[in-house]
Scaffold this motif. Structure first.
Motif, mmCIF file in Angstrom:
data_model
loop_
_atom_site.group_PDB
_atom_site.id
_atom_site.type_symbol
_atom_site.label_atom_id
_atom_site.label_comp_id
_atom_site.label_asym_id
_atom_site.label_seq_id
_atom_site.Cartn_x
_atom_site.Cartn_y
_atom_site.Cartn_z
ATOM 1 N N ASN A 1 0.842 -1.188 0.000
ATOM 2 C CA ASN A 1 0.000 0.000 0.000
ATOM 3 C C ASN A 1 0.882 1.245 0.000
ATOM 4 N N ALA A 2 0.248 2.408 0.117
ATOM 5 C CA ALA A 2 0.976 3.678 0.038
ATOM 6 C C ALA A 2 1.950 3.871 1.187
ATOM 7 N N PHE A 3 1.821 3.085 2.253
ATOM 8 C CA PHE A 3 2.720 3.199 3.402
ATOM 9 C C PHE A 3 3.867 2.185 3.329
ATOM 10 N N ASN A 4 3.922 1.397 2.239
ATOM 11 C CA ASN A 4 4.965 0.370 2.061
ATOM 12 C C ASN A 4 5.010 -0.609 3.228
ATOM 13 N N LEU A 5 3.828 -1.006 3.718
ATOM 14 C CA LEU A 5 3.738 -1.943 4.828
ATOM 15 C C LEU A 5 2.718 -3.023 4.469
ATOM 16 N N SER A 6 3.173 -4.197 4.091
ATOM 17 C CA SER A 6 2.249 -5.287 3.796
ATOM 18 C C SER A 6 2.118 -6.198 5.013
ATOM 19 N N ASP B 1 2.720 8.122 4.285
ATOM 20 C CA ASP B 1 2.573 7.494 2.976
ATOM 21 C C ASP B 1 3.631 8.027 2.012
ATOM 22 N N ARG B 2 3.593 7.553 0.767
ATOM 23 C CA ARG B 2 4.633 7.924 -0.195
ATOM 24 C C ARG B 2 4.672 9.425 -0.457
ATOM 25 N N SER B 3 3.535 10.086 -0.320
ATOM 26 C CA SER B 3 3.509 11.533 -0.540
ATOM 27 C C SER B 3 4.095 12.310 0.621
ATOM 28 N N GLY B 4 4.229 11.662 1.777
ATOM 29 C CA GLY B 4 4.711 12.334 2.977
ATOM 30 C C GLY B 4 3.659 13.190 3.650
ATOM 31 N N LYS B 5 2.433 13.152 3.158
ATOM 32 C CA LYS B 5 1.383 14.034 3.670
ATOM 33 C C LYS B 5 0.414 13.338 4.628
ATOM 34 N N VAL B 6 0.312 12.021 4.557
ATOM 35 C CA VAL B 6 -0.652 11.285 5.382
ATOM 36 C C VAL B 6 0.101 10.431 6.392
ATOM 37 N N ARG B 7 -0.180 10.642 7.670
ATOM 38 C CA ARG B 7 0.465 9.848 8.719
ATOM 39 C C ARG B 7 -0.280 8.531 8.910
ATOM 40 N N LEU B 8 0.492 7.460 9.089
ATOM 41 C CA LEU B 8 -0.114 6.163 9.368
ATOM 42 C C LEU B 8 -0.964 6.238 10.631
ATOM 43 N N TYR C 1 11.496 -10.876 -0.567
ATOM 44 C CA TYR C 1 12.496 -9.820 -0.411
ATOM 45 C C TYR C 1 12.094 -8.658 -1.308
ATOM 46 N N ARG C 2 12.018 -7.447 -0.723
ATOM 47 C CA ARG C 2 11.717 -6.247 -1.508
ATOM 48 C C ARG C 2 12.786 -5.200 -1.256
ATOM 49 N N GLU C 3 13.131 -4.512 -2.325
ATOM 50 C CA GLU C 3 14.181 -3.505 -2.243
ATOM 51 C C GLU C 3 13.813 -2.317 -3.136
ATOM 52 N N LYS C 4 14.013 -1.114 -2.618
ATOM 53 C CA LYS C 4 13.827 0.085 -3.431
ATOM 54 C C LYS C 4 15.172 0.489 -4.020
ATOM 55 N N ILE C 5 15.188 0.702 -5.315
ATOM 56 C CA ILE C 5 16.399 1.113 -6.022
ATOM 57 C C ILE C 5 16.166 2.505 -6.602
ATOM 58 N N THR C 6 16.998 3.461 -6.192
ATOM 59 C CA THR C 6 16.874 4.833 -6.662
ATOM 60 C C THR C 6 18.107 5.187 -7.483
ATOM 61 N N VAL C 7 17.878 5.559 -8.735
ATOM 62 C CA VAL C 7 18.963 5.940 -9.636
ATOM 63 C C VAL C 7 18.883 7.448 -9.872
ATOM 64 N N CYS D 1 16.760 -1.878 1.380
ATOM 65 C CA CYS D 1 15.913 -3.046 1.648
ATOM 66 C C CYS D 1 14.626 -2.598 2.349
ATOM 67 N N LEU D 2 13.491 -2.981 1.780
ATOM 68 C CA LEU D 2 12.195 -2.677 2.381
ATOM 69 C C LEU D 2 11.630 -3.857 3.169
ATOM 70 N N LEU D 3 11.945 -5.079 2.735
ATOM 71 C CA LEU D 3 11.380 -6.278 3.362
ATOM 72 C C LEU D 3 12.307 -7.449 3.111
ATOM 73 N N ASP D 4 12.593 -8.203 4.146
ATOM 74 C CA ASP D 4 13.367 -9.433 4.010
ATOM 75 C C ASP D 4 12.692 -10.496 4.872
ATOM 76 N N GLN D 5 11.602 -11.029 4.345
ATOM 77 C CA GLN D 5 10.759 -11.976 5.080
ATOM 78 C C GLN D 5 11.146 -13.397 4.680
ATOM 79 N N LYS D 6 11.649 -14.156 5.622
ATOM 80 C CA LYS D 6 12.122 -15.504 5.335
ATOM 81 C C LYS D 6 10.943 -16.463 5.132
ATOM 82 N N ALA D 7 11.219 -17.562 4.461
ATOM 83 C CA ALA D 7 10.192 -18.580 4.259
ATOM 84 C C ALA D 7 9.670 -19.082 5.602
#
Length: 437
Positions: free
Chosen positions: A131-136, A157-164, A219-225, A327-333
């Motif tokens: 979701n917009a908060f990057n929390l599954s 959230d991703r916009s920085g305007k809405v607090r969880l 495993y999820r990762e954000k890559i910024t170029v 790294c955003l998420l590293d959830q093991k099996a």
């Protein structure tokens, strides 16, 4: 167990159809992400339905929804359910079907006045999907202690305007009380979840249902170029620092790494991309992507990530861009409980289905619940293997089979499990129970 008890299949399918009206878009997909208006609406509908059934209903601190009936003995509850949110333009089965199956199981038990030793509870989890908060799997992560209030109070959230914190409050939760929502080993006797498979393992074998043995790691990762924006017509090709082309090369390397493993249990995707300034006549100066790698084997994960790093280093040296990896998420099996799985398999056999197990290549709340309680999942065949899209489809007869098999498993577990008694100090504050009205 006496006479075989079956669910009301027509009612189950009617309720599933009714739930699919919340967030339906003009194309027939479901837009019901966490904290959207459709999320708020479907929550009210679920709680009202449970209250009409005579359950005690409640919302916990992370805004998970609960409906409870008492048992004849002072035992920990058997809990079953799934999630009600959906991915953008998603289908009507993912998550929602599991909530409706759990609801139908509970209603059947109540109508037939079947006595249970354990209390029973249905649950619909908060924010299972990205979701917009990057929390599954947000709701179940809080319950099992993977996230605490210190992790979440500063989240926006991703916009920085809405607090969880504000989003959860609007849904009836309270981040400041998260510690009270935490559950511990022994608080729940068992957890069961029904879900569409989201893949083709069952369809390939022409099976209606299957039991999950384990849930893949994610495993999820954000890559910024970061490159350099410049005029698309006047900047010579050799002078460019194109952030998007660099990110594209990383995405292609990600695919090569996964393909070289040559395994049905290794997948890799870059499904989110954001470019700036994102105009046809401007060289992209920055590009952001999120990668998703699924595997139960850490060696496979590191192998694929090696391709990502190699491509990132080539982009730095060849194109003169900066590449930041986060790294955003590293959830093991997560293996699921064999005792609960055995009860599900018995239910499948009672439906005349082979006792087949499989690995889930999608993440589920059950992976978090297994940390605090014996947990199991039953999968329903996904026609065409479609998931996370509006083309999701499960055959009505397969859905009813899964519901009957899970009802069988719940009743078997109620008789066979002697789980630890709940500790009032730990569980009383977990849910703000309100008398059904």
């Amino acid at each position: 167990m006496g006479e075989r008890v079956l669910v009301n299949g027509a009612r189950l399918l009617d309720n599933l159809s009714a739930m699919s009206t919340f967030g339906i878009n003009p194309h027939g997909g479901i837009d019901r992400a966490f904290a959207q208006e459709s999320d708020r609406q479907v929550r009210a509908w679920i709680l009202e339905m449970w209250a009409r059934m005579g359950l005690e209903t409640g919302t916990d601190a992370i805004a998970n929804l609960w409906g409870k009936k008492h048992g004849s003995e002072n035992l920990a509850p058997i809990v079953f359910g799934s999630h009600h949110d959906a991915v953008p333009d998603g289908g009507k089965y993912d998550g929602a079907m599991g909530v409706i199956i759990a609801t139908e199981i509970m209603q059947t038990i109540l109508e037939r006045q079947i006595p249970t030793r354990h209390p029973l509870a249905v649950v619909s989890f908060t924010a299972e999907e990205p979701n917009a908060f990057n929390l599954s799997t947000l709701g179940s992560k809080v319950l099992c202690g993977r996230l605490a209030k210190e992790d979440l109070l500063s989240k926006t959230d991703r916009s920085g305007k809405v607090r969880l914190e504000d989003a959860v409050k609007e849904l009836g939760g309270n981040l400041h009380h998260l510690d009270e929502a935490r559950l511990h080993s022994g608080d729940i006797a068992a957890f069961l979840e029904a879900h569409n498979e989201l893949g083709r393992q069952l369809e390939i074998r022409d099976l209606s249902v299957g039991a999950a043995a384990s849930i893949t790691g994610i495993y999820r990762e954000k890559i910024t170029v970061t490159g350099e924006s410049n005029h698309a017509g006047t900047t010579m090709m050799q002078d460019r620092k194109d952030a998007f082309l660099s990110l594209s090369e990383i995405a292609a390397a990600l695919e090569r790494g996964a393909l070289q493993r040559n395994s049905p249990e290794v997948t890799a995707t870059m499904g989110y991309v954001n470019l700036h300034p994102n105009e046809a006549n401007i060289i992209p100066g920055s590009a952001e992507g999120i990668i998703d790698i699924r595997t139960s084997n850490d060696e496979d994960l590191q192998f694929v990530l090696g391709f990502v790093e190699e491509a990132a280093e080539k982009a730095r040296s060849r194109r003169g861009v900066q590449v930041l990896r986060e790294c955003l998420l590293d959830q093991k099996a997560q293996p699921l409980d064999p005792f609960v799985r055995e009860a599900i398999l018995h239910g499948m056999a009672a439906e005349g289905e082979p006792e087949v197990t499989l690995t889930s290549m999608a993440g589920h709340d059950a992976a978090n619940m297994q940390r605090i309680a014996p947990s199991g999942m039953i999968f329903v065949r996904s026609v065409g293997g479609y998931g996370h899209c509006r083309r999701e489809y499960c055959r009505p007869e397969d859905i009813v089979k899964a519901a009957n098999a899970m009802l069988f498993a719940v009743l078997e577990l109620d008789q066979s499990m002697d789980a630890a008694k709940p500790q009032p100090a730990e569980t009383a504050a977990a849910v703000n129970w309100e008398a059904a009205s």
